[in-house]
Design a protein around this motif. Structure first.
Motif, PDB file in Angstrom:
ATOM      1  N   VAL A   1       1.838 -28.841  10.654  1.00 17.09           N
ATOM      2  CA  VAL A   1       0.588 -29.260  10.033  1.00 17.09           C
ATOM      3  C   VAL A   1      -0.481 -28.278  10.508  1.00 17.09           C
ATOM      4  O   VAL A   1      -0.180 -27.332  11.245  1.00 17.09           O
ATOM      5  CB  VAL A   1       0.240 -30.715  10.409  1.00 17.09           C
ATOM      6  CG1 VAL A   1       1.218 -31.670   9.761  1.00 17.09           C
ATOM      7  CG2 VAL A   1       0.222 -30.904  11.918  1.00 17.09           C
ATOM      8  N   SER A   2      -1.720 -28.483  10.124  1.00 18.80           N
ATOM      9  CA  SER A   2      -2.758 -27.503  10.456  1.00 18.80           C
ATOM     10  C   SER A   2      -2.950 -27.316  11.960  1.00 18.80           C
ATOM     11  O   SER A   2      -3.333 -26.236  12.418  1.00 18.80           O
ATOM     12  CB  SER A   2      -4.087 -27.907   9.807  1.00 18.80           C
ATOM     13  OG  SER A   2      -4.472 -29.199  10.243  1.00 18.80           O
ATOM     14  N   SER A   3      -2.647 -28.352  12.738  1.00 19.95           N
ATOM     15  CA  SER A   3      -2.839 -28.280  14.186  1.00 19.95           C
ATOM     16  C   SER A   3      -1.612 -27.756  14.937  1.00 19.95           C
ATOM     17  O   SER A   3      -1.669 -27.566  16.153  1.00 19.95           O
ATOM     18  CB  SER A   3      -3.202 -29.666  14.729  1.00 19.95           C
ATOM     19  OG  SER A   3      -2.190 -30.612  14.397  1.00 19.95           O
ATOM     20  N   GLY A   4      -0.516 -27.511  14.219  1.00 21.55           N
ATOM     21  CA  GLY A   4       0.704 -27.022  14.859  1.00 21.55           C
ATOM     22  C   GLY A   4       1.904 -27.855  14.452  1.00 21.55           C
ATOM     23  O   GLY A   4       1.918 -28.483  13.385  1.00 21.55           O
ATOM     24  N   VAL A   5       2.935 -27.855  15.316  1.00 19.92           N
ATOM     25  CA  VAL A   5       4.145 -28.611  15.009  1.00 19.92           C
ATOM     26  C   VAL A   5       3.806 -30.098  14.854  1.00 19.92           C
ATOM     27  O   VAL A   5       3.025 -30.659  15.627  1.00 19.92           O
ATOM     28  CB  VAL A   5       5.203 -28.408  16.117  1.00 19.92           C
ATOM     29  CG1 VAL A   5       6.423 -29.302  15.862  1.00 19.92           C
ATOM     30  CG2 VAL A   5       5.635 -26.947  16.182  1.00 19.92           C
TER      31      VAL A   5
ATOM     32  N   SER B   1      10.391 -31.728  20.682  1.00 19.02           N
ATOM     33  CA  SER B   1      10.825 -30.688  21.624  1.00 19.02           C
ATOM     34  C   SER B   1      10.267 -29.320  21.273  1.00 19.02           C
ATOM     35  O   SER B   1      10.521 -28.336  21.975  1.00 19.02           O
ATOM     36  CB  SER B   1      12.359 -30.609  21.638  1.00 19.02           C
ATOM     37  OG  SER B   1      12.850 -30.104  20.393  1.00 19.02           O
ATOM     38  N   LYS B   2       9.487 -29.239  20.170  1.00 19.47           N
ATOM     39  CA  LYS B   2       8.966 -27.962  19.698  1.00 19.47           C
ATOM     40  C   LYS B   2       7.455 -27.929  19.837  1.00 19.47           C
ATOM     41  O   LYS B   2       6.796 -28.965  19.926  1.00 19.47           O
ATOM     42  CB  LYS B   2       9.371 -27.720  18.239  1.00 19.47           C
ATOM     43  CG  LYS B   2      10.884 -27.731  18.021  1.00 19.47           C
ATOM     44  CD  LYS B   2      11.254 -27.519  16.569  1.00 19.47           C
ATOM     45  CE  LYS B   2      12.766 -27.530  16.380  1.00 19.47           C
ATOM     46  NZ  LYS B   2      13.164 -27.278  14.985  1.00 19.47           N
ATOM     47  N   SER B   3       6.889 -26.730  19.826  1.00 20.70           N
ATOM     48  CA  SER B   3       5.437 -26.584  19.954  1.00 20.70           C
ATOM     49  C   SER B   3       5.000 -25.283  19.287  1.00 20.70           C
ATOM     50  O   SER B   3       5.829 -24.493  18.822  1.00 20.70           O
ATOM     51  CB  SER B   3       5.027 -26.582  21.428  1.00 20.70           C
ATOM     52  OG  SER B   3       5.621 -25.479  22.096  1.00 20.70           O
ATOM     53  N   GLY B   4       3.694 -25.055  19.277  1.00 20.44           N
ATOM     54  CA  GLY B   4       3.172 -23.792  18.761  1.00 20.44           C
ATOM     55  C   GLY B   4       2.589 -23.915  17.372  1.00 20.44           C
ATOM     56  O   GLY B   4       2.751 -24.917  16.683  1.00 20.44           O
ATOM     57  N   ASP B   5       1.904 -22.849  16.947  1.00 18.87           N
ATOM     58  CA  ASP B   5       1.274 -22.828  15.631  1.00 18.87           C
ATOM     59  C   ASP B   5       2.166 -22.086  14.634  1.00 18.87           C
ATOM     60  O   ASP B   5       3.307 -21.726  14.936  1.00 18.87           O
ATOM     61  CB  ASP B   5      -0.117 -22.201  15.719  1.00 18.87           C
ATOM     62  CG  ASP B   5      -0.086 -20.763  16.232  1.00 18.87           C
ATOM     63  OD1 ASP B   5       1.006 -20.151  16.280  1.00 18.87           O
ATOM     64  OD2 ASP B   5      -1.171 -20.242  16.576  1.00 18.87           O
TER      65      ASP B   5
END
Length: 392
Positions: free
Chosen positions: A215-219, A242-246
């Motif tokens: 989404v616009s804020s990341g995962v 378990s995931k992160s980042g833009d």
């Protein structure tokens, strides 16, 4: 003339694109007696004794209603029921042109899901199927789920499923070209609205296992402020916690990047960071996340958009006419996930290995094979699943 002005001029000139036409010519008193009284009493009595006859003895058997409340129209947002009518009328035209399905635009002047649901329930005896259109999320999920459970005819929210089917078809054909596997391909879906969430879900059902939804804020995570039921399901299904980042971080090394988000967000740097033989479908309409030329300039191997003025159009026009044609042909009681997967396979299979090319992974919506292929896939699956009430 600008295409938008031409659309207004042509609709004003014709007073809309639809009319009512008769299949039966009234030439004399005998014809009138057959069409109306006294002859009309007999089909009425037969339907009274067996309601299923209404599908054969009236226009109902080939009639779909395209239903909207005008709360999420194209990229225009909540513009109201009356302003949604041109889209519903245009969709009715597409149903007839590509699937020979009769269609009535039906806008309902309410924002209350319960009122819309009850209205459609009261009207269902007029139709063989219901196509939901341009209804905002998350209420679109509740409306579809309730109507699927409470109606006796198939219900299909095209914004959720039509684009997902078209996207899966394009992905499968593109992967054949670049010789990669769906199960192991790294896939990034940018956008988690009705279309994006269902694209991710259908890809998973088709066998993809490395899918990240942004989404616009990341995962997409459980703390997303507008989290809905389908998004929550995807978080568990795809292990998104378990995931992160833009977008830029997740696109690095990705094999497939799919956009149902916002204009221009797929930058040259993002696309250049992807894996070799990258596949990018920028489906935001009318202005995509990147143009076809921008994607190719960034080294993307297979590029597609939702637009008709560039190769590889990923658009639900390739889907919904055939889906309803197939459902009506065997009088299917519902439209299942298996039908959606079969539809995507049918579309992808229309491009042979010999015909596959970077600019040819999706058949044109004007390819006369598309709707019949989808219809056959849907009808065959309905028969196999035991939900066909009529076998051709």
């Amino acid at each position: 003339m600008d295409i938008r002005e031409e659309a207004v001029q042509k609709k004003r000139e014709l007073q809309g694109f639809l009319t009512v036409a008769s299949k039966y010519e009234l030439k004399d008193a005998h014809d009138l007696s057959v069409a109306y009284t006294p002859g009309v009493a007999e089909p009425c009595l037969r339907i009274k004794d067996n309601e299923a006859e209404s599908f054969e003895l009236t226009c109902r058997g080939n009639m779909v209603a395209v239903v909207s409340d005008g709360t999420r129209v194209l990229g225009l947002g909540d513009i109201g029921a009356a302003a949604a009518m041109p889209v519903m009328e245009g969709k009715s035209l597409l149903f007839k042109r590509f699937g020979n399905v009769d269609c009535v635009p039906l806008v309902i002047d309410t924002k209350d899901p319960e009122v819309l649901i009850n209205t459609v329930k009261l009207l269902q005896k007029n139709y063989a199927g219901i196509n939901l259109e341009d209804i905002s999320s998350p209420k679109c999920y509740e409306i579809e789920n309730r109507l699927k459970a409470e109606l006796e005819i198939p219900v299909f929210h095209d914004d959720q499923h039509g684009t997902a089917i078209a996207c899966l078809a394009g992905v499968k054909a593109a992967l054949r070209l670049v010789k990669k596997d769906l199960e192991t391909a790294k896939i990034v879906v940018n956008g988690a609205g009705a279309a994006g969430a269902n694209i991710a879900r259908l890809l998973y059902l088709a066998g993809a296992r490395n899918i990240t939804v942004l989404v616009s804020s990341g995962v997409l995570h459980k703390d997303y402020k507008r989290l809905d039921s389908l998004q929550a399901e995807l978080i568990e299904m795809l292990d998104l916690e378990s995931k992160s980042g833009d977008l830029a971080e997740n696109a690095k090394g990705a094999d497939i990047l799919l956009g149902v988000s916002a204009p221009g967000v797929f930058t040259k740097e993002i696309m250049e960071s992807m894996n070799k033989d990258a596949i990018v479908f920028a489906m935001c309409n009318p202005t995509p996340e990147a143009t076809y030329d921008e994607m190719k300039a960034a080294g993307v191997r297979v590029a597609g958009t939702g637009r008709s003025d560039a190769p590889n159009q990923i658009n639900n026009v390739a889907v919904f006419p055939g889906v309803f044609r197939g459902a009506f042909d065997v009088r299917a009681s519902q439209i299942t996930d298996e039908m959606k997967l079969a539809s995507a396979d049918a579309i992808a299979a229309l491009i042979s290995d010999e015909e596959l090319a970077e600019d040819n992974v999706m058949p044109s919506v004007f390819d006369e094979r598309v709707a019949p292929a989808v219809a056959k896939a849907v009808a065959d699956e309905a028969v196999r699943a035991g939900i066909a009430q009529k076998v051709k």
